[in-house]
Design an enzyme around this catalytic site. Structure first.
Site, mmCIF file in Angstrom:
data_model
loop_
_atom_site.group_PDB
_atom_site.id
_atom_site.type_symbol
_atom_site.label_atom_id
_atom_site.label_comp_id
_atom_site.label_asym_id
_atom_site.label_seq_id
_atom_site.Cartn_x
_atom_site.Cartn_y
_atom_site.Cartn_z
ATOM 1 N N GLU A 56 -19.660 -7.728 -35.040
ATOM 2 C CA GLU A 56 -19.021 -8.510 -36.104
ATOM 3 C C GLU A 56 -19.965 -8.831 -37.251
ATOM 4 O O GLU A 56 -19.600 -8.746 -38.422
ATOM 5 C CB GLU A 56 -18.436 -9.816 -35.538
ATOM 6 C CG GLU A 56 -17.170 -9.642 -34.713
ATOM 7 C CD GLU A 56 -17.449 -9.320 -33.253
ATOM 8 O OE1 GLU A 56 -18.635 -9.187 -32.888
ATOM 9 O OE2 GLU A 56 -16.487 -9.199 -32.478
ATOM 10 N N HIS B 59 -10.960 -18.572 -27.497
ATOM 11 C CA HIS B 59 -9.993 -17.764 -28.257
ATOM 12 C C HIS B 59 -8.889 -18.643 -28.849
ATOM 13 O O HIS B 59 -7.796 -18.152 -29.107
ATOM 14 C CB HIS B 59 -9.348 -16.697 -27.360
ATOM 15 C CG HIS B 59 -10.282 -15.622 -26.904
ATOM 16 N ND1 HIS B 59 -11.228 -15.826 -25.930
ATOM 17 C CD2 HIS B 59 -10.420 -14.331 -27.298
ATOM 18 C CE1 HIS B 59 -11.908 -14.701 -25.727
ATOM 19 N NE2 HIS B 59 -11.437 -13.781 -26.549
#
Lengths: 319, 344
Positions: free
Chosen positions: B78, B147
């Site tokens: 990322e 998440h």
């Protein structure tokens, strides 16, 4: 064979970086420059050799120790000094300072205050060039310290899997701030890391401007053949501490002496004399011209104005 | 979330515009497709966005239409592919980077906060970063602590970023198109529970300017300020309150940076009561800042202290009963409204 003119150009660049740093350190000591200042003294041949191999359209990404990269890429030293003095005529209007000089016009995408922070940015510039179908390479300068940051591994892999025209220029000056390379890497030959990513990797004497240049020319060709990226580890050494206020007392005398004997300026002068057949008078003339430009740059910077607060407020209004 | 004609807010379309019902994710897909057709410098990269079409199908079909050069699957790296987005953006491209979960944007923070957000500034206003970071956040479906976060306050705090949090398919499409054309880095947060929601979207091309709040429901008694997935919840609460003759106005800032403070202030001046609803935890949240703006600008109009309904100060638990308990529900909003109206 190298021409006198070419070798003189290299020497002019190395000498300009040397003089820029020493003169600006004086300005720092006199209080004209504040903040952090990371000199490139001792490493001049890396930026000079690599940038000499680049074409007009190519990009570079620089580091916190970035003055040398800017100069080698063709930045105007008057605007650089002005930036170091925080003046409006500086490359960043005085908002960036030493660690943030960027000049998109010369393909210099910017220095960076974050060690390793510029590496992915260079990969992205190469990705963009590839998507547009342009023949450009990106030389990413970074240090042995940055090679231990996660983005180096990630970016090496990205550039490899996407076959990007990137030259990773690992300037191994043997110290990450004050930590010796031997204390931060089991194997101090950092170029070997590239092989695990199937990237053409090698090391070069970073104090020898011609060896660096030749390595970089080869890397540009590899990138043009769409076989990039390339990793070049340039072994070099800082002539002092991490920044101007760090005396570098942790650097052993003998090691420093060894590298000072291999001073990139001396090596370049030798090339200019022996291969280029330049006379002492010709070399003196180059140096005198650079000195004059440096004096003018300092005058320009000192006489420049600071940005008005109102202009600053306008600039950041949308933030 | 049906809105009656009389209560419909500023987002109603012009009379001439045809519309159809679209899912939130399809509205986003349409925005991406239309912009990519128009401008060849736009490309998308992220994890599993090409062949797979993204976890929530937002990029479905784009690989087929635009090819692998413009719809790029990335390794799980990322920080570096976001940084590559920055590098491509400053050299003439308009990248859209997708970060699968907002929780993973934490891996990109150097590139977002130190690089993208500061590039224009550090180059004295010369360099531009037309980068969109699309990401998905919020609580729902038992995805647990790593998440499910609502992290907008992190980005709200950083000068140099735009911050967009749409609540309807109409807003999602119009705001994403504006984001793609913006020359500043934009953080575009999509709530995981909104992807399958439906709403009217015009067939004609349209854009929504940043910094323009939308009144999702007109009302006169209290202003409910909410965004993202708290909008459907606030609207549902407002309908229940209407049954008790409490007429709530529901205001959606749509973009938190820039924030349409004028519309917020105007609404509160009218209703004289304010309740701010955010899914994120209360401490250091955007709601606290909005509350501070309201009290400093229209303190004299307020008939009651401003209420903030926010998430509990906790990571999000996996257990679904606990999960719902940690974030504002319809009943919490109703109670807060009654408290500010002294009807509790």
């Amino acid at each position: 064979m190298y021409t006198k003119a070419f070798l003189a150009d290299l020497y002019r660049t190395v000498y300009t970086i040397r003089l820029f740093e020493t003169e600006c350190i004086k300005l720092y000591r006199q209080g004209f420059i504040r903040g952090y200042f990371h000199p490139y003294l001792g490493e001049e041949a890396v930026a000079t050799g690599v940038c000499a191999a680049l074409r007009e359209n190519d990009y570079i990404v620089s580091t916190h120790r970035g003055h040398g990269h800017c100069i080698a890429r063709g930045a105007q030293i008057d605007r650089m000094v002005a930036e170091l003095l925080g003046k409006k005529t500086g490359y960043c209007k005085g908002l960036g300072g030493s660690m943030h000089i960027a000049d998109v016009a010369t393909g210099n995408l910017g220095a960076n205050g974050i060690v390793g922070g510029g590496i992915p940015i260079g990969v992205g510039a190469a990705l963009g060039a590839k998507l547009r179908g342009e023949d450009r390479v990106v030389a990413i300068f970074f240090s042995d310290g940055a090679a231990n940051n996660g983005v180096f591994a990630e970016s090496l892999n990205l550039a490899a899997v996407w076959n990007l025209p990137v030259i990773f220029v690992l300037e191994n000056n043997h110290y990450a701030v004050s930590t010796r390379i031997e204390d931060s890497s089991r194997n101090p030959d950092l170029y070997k890391r590239g092989r695990g990513y199937d990237v053409k990797s090698s090391s070069v004497d970073g104090n020898d401007v011609l060896k660096v240049y030749e390595k970089a020319v080869e890397a540009v060709t590899i990138c043009q053949q769409k076989k990039g990226p390339v990793l070049i580890e340039a072994k070099t050494f800082r002539h002092g501490g991490h920044h101007v206020n760090d005396p570098g007392s942790y650097m052993p005398e003998d090691r420093l002496l060894y590298f000072k004997k291999k001073d990139p300026l001396k090596i370049n002068r030798k090339y200019l004399t022996e291969i280029g057949q330049a006379t002492p008078a010709e070399i003196e003339e180059i140096e005198a011209n650079v000195s004059r430009q440096m004096e003018q740059a300092i005058e320009f910077a000192k006489n420049s104005k600071e940005i008005e607060i109102t202009e600053f407020v306008d600039l950041v209004r949308g933030y | 979330m049906e809105m009656t004609e009389t209560k419909r807010g500023a987002s109603e379309f012009t009379d001439s515009s045809e519309s159809r019902t679209l899912m939130f994710r399809d509205a986003l897909n349409e925005a991406l497709r239309e912009e990519m057709q128009r401008d060849a410098t736009i490309f998308i990269m992220g994890e599993g966005i090409a062949e797979r079409g993204g976890s929530y199908k937002v990029t479905a079909g784009l690989l087929k239409e635009f090819g692998p050069k413009r719809v790029i699957d990335t390794p799980i790296a990322e920080a570096s592919f976001t940084g590559a987005g920055v590098g491509a953006a400053i050299t003439g491209m308009r990248p859209i980077v997708e970060i699968l979960f907002i929780d993973f944007t934490l891996l990109t923070l150097d590139q977002v906060v130190n690089q993208a957000a500061k590039y224009n500034f550090m180059t004295g206003g010369v360099g531009q970063v037309p980068l969109v970071i699309r990401t998905q956040g919020g609580v729902g479906n038992g995805l647990a602590a790593q998440h499910s976060q609502s992290l907008e306050a992190l980005f709200y705090h950083v000068p140099g970023l735009k911050l967009v949090m749409p609540s309807t398919p109409y807003d999602a499409k119009g705001l994403l198109k504006t984001a793609i054309r913006s020359d500043s880095p934009v953080i575009f947060i999509e709530h995981k529970l909104l992807y399958m929601t439906k709403g009217a979207v015009p067939t004609d091309d349209y854009f929504i300017e940043f910094g323009q709040a939308d009144i999702k429901r007109r009302g006169s008694d209290v202003t409910l300020i909410a965004w993202s997935n708290m909008i459907p919840r606030a609207l549902a609460a407002a309908e229940k309150l209407a049954e008790e003759n409490i007429d709530a106005e529901v205001l959606d800032p749509r973009t938190l940076v820039p924030l349409d403070t004028d519309s917020i202030v105007e609404s509160v001046r009218k209703t004289e009561h304010a309740v701010i609803v955010q899914e994120a935890i209360r401490r250091g949240g955007v709601a606290s800042d909005i509350s501070s703006i309201i009290q400093s600008r229209v303190f004299d109009y307020l008939n009651a202290p401003i209420e903030i309904v926010a998430g509990m100060n906790t990571p999000i638990p996996f257990n679904l009963t606990l999960e719902s308990a940690t974030v504002p529900q319809e009943a919490d909003i109703i109670q807060a409204v009654k408290r500010v109206l002294y009807k509790a």
